[in-house]
Design a protein around this motif. Structure first.
Motif, PDB file in Angstrom:
ATOM      1  N   HIS A   1     -10.717 -34.196   1.878  1.00 42.48           N
ATOM      2  CA  HIS A   1     -11.035 -32.910   1.268  1.00 42.48           C
ATOM      3  C   HIS A   1     -12.531 -32.851   1.027  1.00 42.48           C
TER       4      HIS A   1
ATOM      5  N   CYS B   1     -11.736 -36.758  -7.333  1.00 41.30           N
ATOM      6  CA  CYS B   1     -11.501 -35.353  -7.629  1.00 41.30           C
ATOM      7  C   CYS B   1     -12.165 -35.044  -8.960  1.00 41.30           C
TER       8      CYS B   1
ATOM      9  N   ASP C   1     -13.877 -28.674  -7.749  1.00 41.13           N
ATOM     10  CA  ASP C   1     -13.233 -28.833  -6.447  1.00 41.13           C
ATOM     11  C   ASP C   1     -12.085 -27.854  -6.262  1.00 41.13           C
TER      12      ASP C   1
ATOM     13  N   VAL D   1      -8.138 -29.111   2.227  1.00 42.53           N
ATOM     14  CA  VAL D   1      -7.580 -30.433   2.499  1.00 42.53           C
ATOM     15  C   VAL D   1      -7.227 -30.448   3.982  1.00 42.53           C
TER      16      VAL D   1
ATOM     17  N   LEU E   1      -6.703 -27.219  -2.519  1.00 41.63           N
ATOM     18  CA  LEU E   1      -6.622 -28.070  -3.695  1.00 41.63           C
ATOM     19  C   LEU E   1      -6.418 -27.245  -4.963  1.00 41.63           C
TER      20      LEU E   1
ATOM     21  N   TYR F   1      -4.915 -36.102  -6.934  1.00 42.30           N
ATOM     22  CA  TYR F   1      -5.020 -34.643  -6.960  1.00 42.30           C
ATOM     23  C   TYR F   1      -3.828 -34.059  -6.230  1.00 42.30           C
TER      24      TYR F   1
ATOM     25  N   TYR G   1      -2.274 -30.459  -4.012  1.00 40.05           N
ATOM     26  CA  TYR G   1      -2.688 -29.259  -3.302  1.00 40.05           C
ATOM     27  C   TYR G   1      -1.497 -28.388  -2.925  1.00 40.05           C
TER      28      TYR G   1
END
Length: 422
Positions: free
Chosen positions: A319, A359, A363, A368, A378, A392, A394
Motif C-alpha cells: 500500500h 500504517c 493513510d 492496496v 485502506l 490494517y 481495507y
C-alpha cells in the motif's frame, strides 16, 4: 548486499535507477529525481519483488517468480475452494520453509498433495485435515451471532475467520489465562463454532484523515483542515473521479506533486456495514494510474483487480499512504469484522486485514495493490498501546458503489489526466 546491488543494476537497466534507489536507500542519500513515466508490469514486479526479497531473504529472481505465481495461482485456488467447498476452512499461502499453498479442511479423510503450474513455477499444494469448522459455518456464526457476541463483552470486539484452522478468532484486551478460558467457552456457546481468543492490547480505529496527505478538506463540524490519501481512479462510463475513505472530509482539493491544488467535487460516500469509500469528481478525464512512492514520482497503472473471494491469507500486498509511503506485508484474514462502531454501527465480516507494522493516520483511502492488480482501499488500523500498528484493514474493490468501476488499462486509455490517485 549482492542482492541489493543486483536490484539496483536491474532498475538502472529499466531506465529509472534514481527513482528505484529512492525506494531502497535512505532519504538522506537521495538526490532530486527526474520525472519518470508510468511503470511497466515488469518494473512493478521488480519494485515489489525487491521488497519481498528483503523481507524473506531470497534472491530477487526468486521473489519475482513467487509474485508471478501468486497472481497466476488464483484460478487454481478458486477451483480448489469450489471443489472442497463442503469441507473448506480456508486457503493460505506459506512463504517459509518453502513457497506453497495450504488448504485447510474439516474431517479426517486425507487428500494427497498436489502441484499446480503457476506462471511456470511448480507450486506444492498441501491439504491439512482436522480444521475445527468450515468457512461457511464460521461466516454464518459471525453474521447471525455478532450482536450477541458484542453484547456479551465489555466493548464490541473485532472478530474474523482463521482460514488455517477454521476457528472464529475474537480479539480482546488484557485478561488472565483463566479469564480467557471462560470467555472462550462463553463465546463458543453463543457462536456455535470453535472460538480462539486473541489477546491484543490494541483497538481498531479509522485511520485519521491527517498527516500531510494530498487531498485535503475542512471538516464543517470543527472547522479544522484534514488530509487523506486518494486510492484509485474510477468511472461510471461518463464521469471520472478518485476514491478515498468515506470518513474523510466531503469537499476535497487534490494537492499536486509540484504545487497547486485541483478542486474535486463531492459525489457521495458509502460507509455502512461493508463499505468505506467516497468518490470525488474530476472535471477532466483520468488515466488508470496511482502513485506508489512517498514522493509521488512513480506512477503505476491498474491492469486488473482482485476479488475478496479470490484473496488468500498470505498474499503479499503493498500500500502507499501519505504518512507511511510505500510498504508491503502479508494478508492475514479475508473475513474480518472490525470492532467498535466503525461502520456506522457494527461492521460486517467483509474486510481484509494486512499485517503491520506500517500504517498511520493520513493513510485513510490509500490504494492496496500487488503489481498492477488493485486489491482495495485502506480503511483503518489496529494500534498497540505503544502506538505501533498491529495490522490494517481495507475494503475490497468489489464494493465500489453500484455503477462505478476502476479505471483500468483493460479499458481504452484516456489521455491528458488532471491527477493521479494514490
Amino acid at each position: 548486499m549482492r542482492r541489493l546491488t543486483l536490484a539496483l543494476l536491474l532498475f538502472a537497466l529499466l531506465g529509472w535507477a534514481c527513482v528505484a534507489r529512492a525506494q531502497i536507500l535512505s532519504s538522506a542519500m537521495s538526490q532530486p529525481l527526474p520525472e519518470p513515466g508510468p511503470q511497466s508490469e515488469s518494473q512493478s514486479l521488480l519494485q515489489d519483488g525487491a521488497e519481498y526479497a528483503r523481507q524473506y531473504d531470497v534472491p530477487i529472481e526468486e521473489a519475482i517468480r513467487r509474485l508471478r505465481a501468486q497472481a497466476a495461482s488464483v484460478t487454481a485456488t478458486d477451483a480448489l475452494a469450489e471443489r472442497f467447498r463442503a469441507r473448506l476452512a480456508g486457503i493460505a499461502i506459506e512463504h517459509r520453509p518453502q513457497y506453497r499453498i495450504i488448504v485447510a479442511l474439516t474431517g479426517t479423510a486425507a487428500v494427497p498433495p498436489e502441484v499446480i503450474d503457476a506462471a511456470g513455477m511448480r507450486v506444492p499444494v498441501l491439504f491439512r485435515t482436522g480444521a475445527k469448522a468450515t468457512r461457511e459455518q464460521v461466516l454464518w456464526a459471525m453474521t447471525n451471532h455478532q450482536a450477541a457476541i458484542r453484547a456479551a463483552l465489555p466493548s464490541p470486539p473485532s472478530m474474523g475467520l482463521d482460514p488455517r484452522t477454521g476457528e472464529l478468532v475474537i480479539a480482546i484486551g488484557s485478561a488472565t489465562p483463566a479469564e480467557q478460558s471462560a470467555i472462550r467457552a462463553r463465546m463458543s456457546a453463543i457462536a456455535g463454532v470453535p472460538v480462539r481468543i486473541r489477546q491484543i492490547e490494541s483497538r481498531e480505529i479509522n485511520l485519521s484523515p491527517e498527516g500531510g496527505a494530498r487531498v485535503e478538506g475542512i471538516n464543517p463540524e470543527d472547522g479544522r483542515r484534514y488530509y487523506c490519501t486518494t486510492g484509485f481512479t474510477v468511472t461510471d462510463g461518463t464521469r471520472f473521479g478518485v476514491t478515498t475513505a468515506a470518513h474523510c472530509p466531503d469537499v476535497l482539493s487534490y494537492r499536486e506533486p509540484h504545487g497547486g491544488t485541483v478542486p474535486l467535487d463531492y459525489l457521495g460516500q458509502w460507509g455502512w456495514g461493508y463499505q468505506d469509500v467516497q468518490i470525488n469528481l474530476s472535471a477532466t478525464p483520468l488515466d488508470p494510474l496511482f502513485f506508489v512512492d512517498a514522493a509521488r514520482t512513480i506512477e503505476r497503472p491498474v491492469a486488473a483487480q482482485r476479488a475478496r473471494a479470490s484473496t488468500r491469507a498470505g498474499d503479499f500486498v503493498c500500500h502507499r499512504g501519505e504518512r507511511t509511503g510505500y510498504s508491503c506485508a502479508l494478508v492475514e484474514l479475508t473475513d474480518f469484522a472490525p470492532g467498535g462502531e466503525l461502520c456506522g454501527g457494527a461492521c460486517l465480516p467483509n474486510w481484509v486485514t494486512v499485517a503491520g507494522p506500517t500504517c498511520k493516520g493520513g493513510d485513510s483511502g490509500a490504494p492496496v495493490f500487488s503489481g498492477t492488480t488493485a486489491f482495495g482501499i485502506l480503511k483503518g488500523g489496529s494500534y498497540r498501546h505503544d502506538g505501533s500498528c498491529a495490522f490494517y484493514f481495507y475494503m475490497s474493490v468489489d464494493y465500489l458503489p453500484t455503477g462505478w468501476r476502476l479505471m483500468s488499462t483493460a479499458a481504452p486509455v484516456i489521455t491528458s489526466p488532471t491527477l493521479v490517485a494514490g
